[in-house]
Design a protein around this motif. Sequence first.
Motif, PDB file in Angstrom:
ATOM      1  N   PRO A  78       0.833  -1.196   0.000  1.00  0.00           N
ATOM      2  CA  PRO A  78       0.000   0.000   0.000  1.00  0.00           C
ATOM      3  C   PRO A  78       0.873   1.253   0.000  1.00  0.00           C
ATOM      4  CG  PRO A  78       0.129  -0.897   2.208  1.00  0.00           C
ATOM      5  CD  PRO A  78       0.871  -1.856   1.304  1.00  0.00           C
ATOM      6  N   ILE A  79       0.281   2.338  -0.395  1.00  0.00           N
ATOM      7  CA  ILE A  79       0.934   3.628  -0.281  1.00  0.00           C
ATOM      8  C   ILE A  79       0.209   4.408   0.804  1.00  0.00           C
ATOM      9  CG2 ILE A  79       1.756   3.717  -2.665  1.00  0.00           C
ATOM     10  CD1 ILE A  79      -0.648   5.461  -3.335  1.00  0.00           C
ATOM     11  N   ASN A  80       0.834   5.443   1.337  1.00  0.00           N
ATOM     12  CA  ASN A  80       0.176   6.236   2.372  1.00  0.00           C
ATOM     13  C   ASN A  80      -1.044   6.946   1.792  1.00  0.00           C
ATOM     14  OD1 ASN A  80      -0.033   9.160   3.726  1.00  0.00           O
ATOM     15  ND2 ASN A  80       0.499   7.612   5.263  1.00  0.00           N
ATOM     16  N   HIS A  81      -0.853   7.695   0.722  1.00  0.00           N
ATOM     17  CA  HIS A  81      -1.952   8.334   0.013  1.00  0.00           C
ATOM     18  C   HIS A  81      -1.410   8.901  -1.294  1.00  0.00           C
ATOM     19  CE1 HIS A  81      -0.305  12.053   1.833  1.00  0.00           C
ATOM     20  NE2 HIS A  81      -0.914  12.688   0.843  1.00  0.00           N
ATOM     21  N   PHE A  82      -2.324   9.250  -2.194  1.00  0.00           N
ATOM     22  CA  PHE A  82      -1.928  10.021  -3.361  1.00  0.00           C
ATOM     23  C   PHE A  82      -2.859  11.209  -3.457  1.00  0.00           C
ATOM     24  CE2 PHE A  82      -4.735   6.736  -5.046  1.00  0.00           C
ATOM     25  CZ  PHE A  82      -5.582   7.419  -5.906  1.00  0.00           C
ATOM     26  N   CYS A  83      -2.384  12.240  -4.118  1.00  0.00           N
ATOM     27  CA  CYS A  83      -3.100  13.508  -4.124  1.00  0.00           C
ATOM     28  C   CYS A  83      -3.452  13.927  -5.545  1.00  0.00           C
ATOM     29  CB  CYS A  83      -2.220  14.580  -3.478  1.00  0.00           C
ATOM     30  SG  CYS A  83      -3.004  16.209  -3.419  1.00  0.00           S
ATOM     31  N   VAL A  96     -19.712  17.199  -2.725  1.00  0.00           N
ATOM     32  CA  VAL A  96     -21.133  16.858  -2.841  1.00  0.00           C
ATOM     33  C   VAL A  96     -21.283  15.387  -3.229  1.00  0.00           C
ATOM     34  CG1 VAL A  96     -23.235  17.285  -4.183  1.00  0.00           C
ATOM     35  CG2 VAL A  96     -21.854  19.221  -3.358  1.00  0.00           C
ATOM     36  N   ARG A  97     -20.513  14.929  -4.229  1.00  0.00           N
ATOM     37  CA  ARG A  97     -20.607  13.524  -4.659  1.00  0.00           C
ATOM     38  C   ARG A  97     -20.211  12.571  -3.540  1.00  0.00           C
ATOM     39  NH1 ARG A  97     -18.102  15.577  -9.149  1.00  0.00           N
ATOM     40  NH2 ARG A  97     -16.149  14.469  -8.713  1.00  0.00           N
ATOM     41  N   LEU A  98     -19.176  12.905  -2.780  1.00  0.00           N
ATOM     42  CA  LEU A  98     -18.770  12.054  -1.658  1.00  0.00           C
ATOM     43  C   LEU A  98     -19.932  11.895  -0.679  1.00  0.00           C
ATOM     44  CD1 LEU A  98     -15.173  13.413  -0.977  1.00  0.00           C
ATOM     45  CD2 LEU A  98     -15.768  11.195  -1.995  1.00  0.00           C
ATOM     46  N   LYS A  99     -20.583  12.999  -0.354  1.00  0.00           N
ATOM     47  CA  LYS A  99     -21.716  12.947   0.569  1.00  0.00           C
ATOM     48  C   LYS A  99     -22.860  12.133  -0.022  1.00  0.00           C
ATOM     49  CE  LYS A  99     -24.472  15.814   3.570  1.00  0.00           C
ATOM     50  NZ  LYS A  99     -24.480  17.061   4.298  1.00  0.00           N
ATOM     51  N   GLU A 100     -23.176  12.342  -1.298  1.00  0.00           N
ATOM     52  CA  GLU A 100     -24.261  11.609  -1.953  1.00  0.00           C
ATOM     53  C   GLU A 100     -24.013  10.096  -1.959  1.00  0.00           C
ATOM     54  OE1 GLU A 100     -25.677  15.001  -5.200  1.00  0.00           O
ATOM     55  OE2 GLU A 100     -24.381  13.348  -5.847  1.00  0.00           O
ATOM     56  N   HIS A 101     -22.756   9.693  -2.057  1.00  0.00           N
ATOM     57  CA  HIS A 101     -22.401   8.271  -2.109  1.00  0.00           C
ATOM     58  C   HIS A 101     -22.041   7.704  -0.738  1.00  0.00           C
ATOM     59  CE1 HIS A 101     -22.391   7.563  -6.498  1.00  0.00           C
ATOM     60  NE2 HIS A 101     -22.159   8.863  -6.547  1.00  0.00           N
ATOM     61  N   GLY A 102     -22.196   8.514   0.302  1.00  0.00           N
ATOM     62  CA  GLY A 102     -21.926   8.036   1.654  1.00  0.00           C
ATOM     63  C   GLY A 102     -20.460   7.786   1.943  1.00  0.00           C
ATOM     64  N   VAL A 103     -19.579   8.491   1.248  1.00  0.00           N
ATOM     65  CA  VAL A 103     -18.139   8.346   1.470  1.00  0.00           C
ATOM     66  C   VAL A 103     -17.711   9.372   2.512  1.00  0.00           C
ATOM     67  CG1 VAL A 103     -15.846   8.459   0.435  1.00  0.00           C
ATOM     68  CG2 VAL A 103     -17.771   7.507  -0.874  1.00  0.00           C
ATOM     69  N   ARG A 104     -17.139   8.877   3.594  1.00  0.00           N
ATOM     70  CA  ARG A 104     -16.736   9.733   4.705  1.00  0.00           C
ATOM     71  C   ARG A 104     -15.427  10.464   4.396  1.00  0.00           C
ATOM     72  NH1 ARG A 104     -13.620   9.614   9.402  1.00  0.00           N
ATOM     73  NH2 ARG A 104     -12.690   7.610   8.897  1.00  0.00           N
ATOM     74  N   TYR A 124      -9.337  14.378   2.626  1.00  0.00           N
ATOM     75  CA  TYR A 124      -8.857  13.006   2.510  1.00  0.00           C
ATOM     76  C   TYR A 124     -10.045  12.069   2.633  1.00  0.00           C
ATOM     77  CZ  TYR A 124      -4.219  14.888   3.570  1.00  0.00           C
ATOM     78  OH  TYR A 124      -3.048  15.590   3.544  1.00  0.00           O
ATOM     79  N   PHE A 125     -10.012  10.986   1.840  1.00  0.00           N
ATOM     80  CA  PHE A 125     -11.031   9.944   1.943  1.00  0.00           C
ATOM     81  C   PHE A 125     -10.448   8.666   1.358  1.00  0.00           C
ATOM     82  CE2 PHE A 125     -11.626  12.230  -1.993  1.00  0.00           C
ATOM     83  CZ  PHE A 125     -11.824  11.237  -2.951  1.00  0.00           C
ATOM     84  N   ALA A 126     -11.050   7.547   1.729  1.00  0.00           N
ATOM     85  CA  ALA A 126     -10.582   6.251   1.248  1.00  0.00           C
ATOM     86  C   ALA A 126     -11.461   5.753   0.109  1.00  0.00           C
ATOM     87  CB  ALA A 126     -10.586   5.232   2.385  1.00  0.00           C
ATOM     88  N   ASP A 127     -10.838   5.003  -0.819  1.00  0.00           N
ATOM     89  CA  ASP A 127     -11.635   4.332  -1.837  1.00  0.00           C
ATOM     90  C   ASP A 127     -12.164   3.022  -1.257  1.00  0.00           C
ATOM     91  OD1 ASP A 127      -9.623   2.358  -2.070  1.00  0.00           O
ATOM     92  OD2 ASP A 127      -8.989   2.972  -4.069  1.00  0.00           O
ATOM     93  N   LEU A 128     -12.761   2.195  -2.075  1.00  0.00           N
ATOM     94  CA  LEU A 128     -13.383   0.956  -1.594  1.00  0.00           C
ATOM     95  C   LEU A 128     -12.391  -0.038  -1.008  1.00  0.00           C
ATOM     96  CD1 LEU A 128     -15.863   0.421  -4.567  1.00  0.00           C
ATOM     97  CD2 LEU A 128     -16.305   1.515  -2.361  1.00  0.00           C
ATOM     98  N   ASP A 129     -11.107   0.089  -1.359  1.00  0.00           N
ATOM     99  CA  ASP A 129     -10.083  -0.839  -0.879  1.00  0.00           C
ATOM    100  C   ASP A 129      -9.169  -0.221   0.175  1.00  0.00           C
ATOM    101  OD1 ASP A 129     -10.322  -3.402  -2.569  1.00  0.00           O
ATOM    102  OD2 ASP A 129     -10.592  -1.753  -3.980  1.00  0.00           O
TER     103      ASP A 129
END
Length: 139
Positions: A78-83, A96-104, A124-129
């Motif tokens: 894994p990597i720490n994060h990408f920007c 708005v899309r993050l909120k609509e899709h329930g992504v914290r 910052y937010f995480a993807d499905l993995d």
Amino acid sequence: MDARLDHLVCWVSDQLAALRFYEEVVGLPGVRAAEFRDGEAPFPSVRVSPESIIDLMAYEATRGVDEGTGVGGSAGHPINHFCLAVSREDFDALKVRLKEHGVRVSGTGANSFGAQGIAPETIYFADLDGNVLEVRYYD
């Protein structure tokens, strides 16, 4: 040297679900998505910029990666994060899309240094993995 990021590989558990997430939630267009769905490409990608893509590689593909890179133990790390840097308008639409899709949104920042200087705001937010994305804009 004038270098640019060509591609980044993210390990994912479900390539189609990851593709949908990056297309629908993050807002990046798919690359070779139809070919992947038709079994003609080993993995899909999403376009970050005209010069950069993110490959969505299945964990199962870790077999043989060490041989391909020539670096033992290089598969599946894994990597720490990408920007990703986007416009202010796209930044606001993403929230708005993050909120609509329930992504914290797991973290925020202000006046953060990056490749183009100081960004007034970052999220910052995480993807499905569990791959962590940072998204920012510059004035």
